[in-house]
Write an enzyme that holds these catalytic residues in place. Structure first.
Site, PDB file in Angstrom:
ATOM      1  N   HIS A 115       4.703   0.091   0.131  1.00 16.08           N
ATOM      2  CA  HIS A 115       5.456  -0.682   1.123  1.00 16.08           C
ATOM      3  C   HIS A 115       4.598  -1.806   1.688  1.00 16.08           C
ATOM      4  CE1 HIS A 115       3.505   2.557   3.382  1.00 16.08           C
ATOM      5  NE2 HIS A 115       3.541   1.780   4.455  1.00 16.08           N
ATOM      6  N   HIS A 130       0.836  -1.207   0.000  1.00 15.85           N
ATOM      7  CA  HIS A 130       0.000   0.000   0.000  1.00 15.85           C
ATOM      8  C   HIS A 130       0.867   1.251   0.000  1.00 15.85           C
ATOM      9  CE1 HIS A 130       1.102  -0.487   4.212  1.00 15.85           C
ATOM     10  NE2 HIS A 130       0.745   0.775   4.422  1.00 15.85           N
ATOM     11  N   ASP A 171       0.601   4.991   1.928  1.00 16.47           N
ATOM     12  CA  ASP A 171      -0.157   5.523   3.062  1.00 16.47           C
ATOM     13  C   ASP A 171      -1.154   6.606   2.638  1.00 16.47           C
ATOM     14  OD1 ASP A 171       1.041   3.855   4.942  1.00 16.47           O
ATOM     15  OD2 ASP A 171       2.730   5.232   5.227  1.00 16.47           O
ATOM     16  N   ARG A 192       5.151   6.137  14.215  1.00 15.28           N
ATOM     17  CA  ARG A 192       5.068   6.667  12.842  1.00 15.28           C
ATOM     18  C   ARG A 192       4.394   8.031  12.820  1.00 15.28           C
ATOM     19  NH1 ARG A 192       1.284   4.063   8.230  1.00 15.28           N
ATOM     20  NH2 ARG A 192       0.140   6.017   8.315  1.00 15.28           N
TER      21      ARG A 192
HETATM   22  C1  SIN Z   1       3.070   0.826   7.905  1.00 16.95           C
HETATM   23  O1  SIN Z   1       2.511   0.446   6.894  1.00 16.95           O
HETATM   24  O2  SIN Z   1       3.088   2.004   8.242  1.00 16.95           O
HETATM   25  C2  SIN Z   1       3.808  -0.167   8.782  1.00 16.95           C
HETATM   26  C3  SIN Z   1       5.167  -0.409   8.287  1.00 16.95           C
HETATM   27  C4  SIN Z   1       5.932  -1.332   9.181  1.00 16.95           C
HETATM   28  O3  SIN Z   1       5.470  -1.644  10.283  1.00 16.95           O
HETATM   29  O4  SIN Z   1       7.020  -1.768   8.794  1.00 16.95           O
END
Ligand code: SIN
Length: 277
Positions: free
Chosen positions: A252, A104, A106, A268
């Protein structure tokens, strides 16, 4: 001061040693931002020591921060910080477990999707818990001229409620409040001027104007194409890495392979971007 930068893979990604995001001056921040854009979308700052306030202040230098729709996982007192973790405290999750365990970009379900996400690794399992990134510039560049022409004018719907059918099934009331958004299938990065594919398996529900079977077939082809190993960098986390990814030209995928192996706890922040064009 020139930064010491190393490429992390032929596909994308670079690491910078010897900078402290918590105290970086304006010139250092400008240099970091330049290297981040040059990395094709993933820059890693090693050995950071960030308080939540410093993490937020560094992130704000990119732009306006988002408060995640899943409020349960925000750090108490710091709504700008979304916690990703498999840990619990007093029976309650300390962060979203299995967050992002699918390809995805973000906030692509928002009218103004995310520009950059900054994930800070506070606890890392001894093995596992890597994050994969794919280069959506490279994926676009590698398409045939005919396919580029075919998809050049198409638009797609990105919808968090679509994701609610699967990975967000337990969060339906929160995610179904988020309205869907429509974006071009190919976007032009507002800073580099390069074209990148902008659809993702997590949030893209369909392509506008195509029959459901046509849309599913074309999206399936684009997803398979974009996630070829040649376009991927797999990040093996080191303690106190700060990883910054550009959601305008990457997807990612967080690999959920560390249950029973160790604890993973991360903070995050997410910076809003422009409308995709
Ligand atoms: C996310 O998609 O923000 C999580 C990424 C992660 O935990 O590595």
């Amino acid at each position: 001061m020139p930064l010491t930068v190393h490429r992390l893979s032929p596909a994308l990604g670079a690491e910078v040693a010897g900078v402290d995001a918590g105290t970086a001056d304006a010139a250092t921040f400008d240099a970091i931002r330049k290297e981040w854009l040059a990395s094709d979308g993933v820059l890693v700052l090693r050995n950071q020591s960030l308080t939540p306030e410093q993490h937020i202040a560094f992130s704000r230098r990119f732009g306006q921060l988002e408060t995640h729709v899943l409020a349960t996982y925000l750090l108490p007192g710091f709504p700008e910080i979304y916690r990703v973790s498999n840990k619990t405290e007093g029976g309650k999750p300390m962060g979203r477990a299995r967050a992002g365990t699918y390809w995805h970009s973000d906030l692509s379900y928002m009218q103004k999707p995310a520009m950059v996400s900054l994930l800070y690794g506070i606890e890392i399992p001894p093995i596992g818990g890597d994050t994969m990134f794919c280069n959506m510039y490279a994926a676009y560049d590698a398409l045939s001229p005919t396919m580029k022409t075919m998809i050049g004018g198409l638009r797609a719907v990105h919808d968090l409620a679509f994701a609610a059918r699967g990975v967000f099934a337990n969060e339906r009331p929160a995610v179904e409040r988020a309205p869907a958004a429509e974006h071009p299938v190919v976007r032009t990065h507002p800073e580099t001027g390069r074209k990148a594919l902008f659809v993702n398996p997590g949030f893209t529900s369909h392509i506008v104007g195509l029959a459901p079977a046509e849309s599913a077939a074309l999206l399936g082809l684009l997803f398979q194409h974009a996630t070829q190993p040649e376009f991927i960098y797999r990040h093996r986390w080191l303690l106190h890495d700060l990883v910054m990814w550009d959601n305008r030209c990457t997807m990612h995928y967080a690999i959920a392979d560390y249950e029973g192996i160790g604890e993973r706890y991360m903070h995050r922040t997410t910076v809003l971007g422009d409308e995709a064009r």
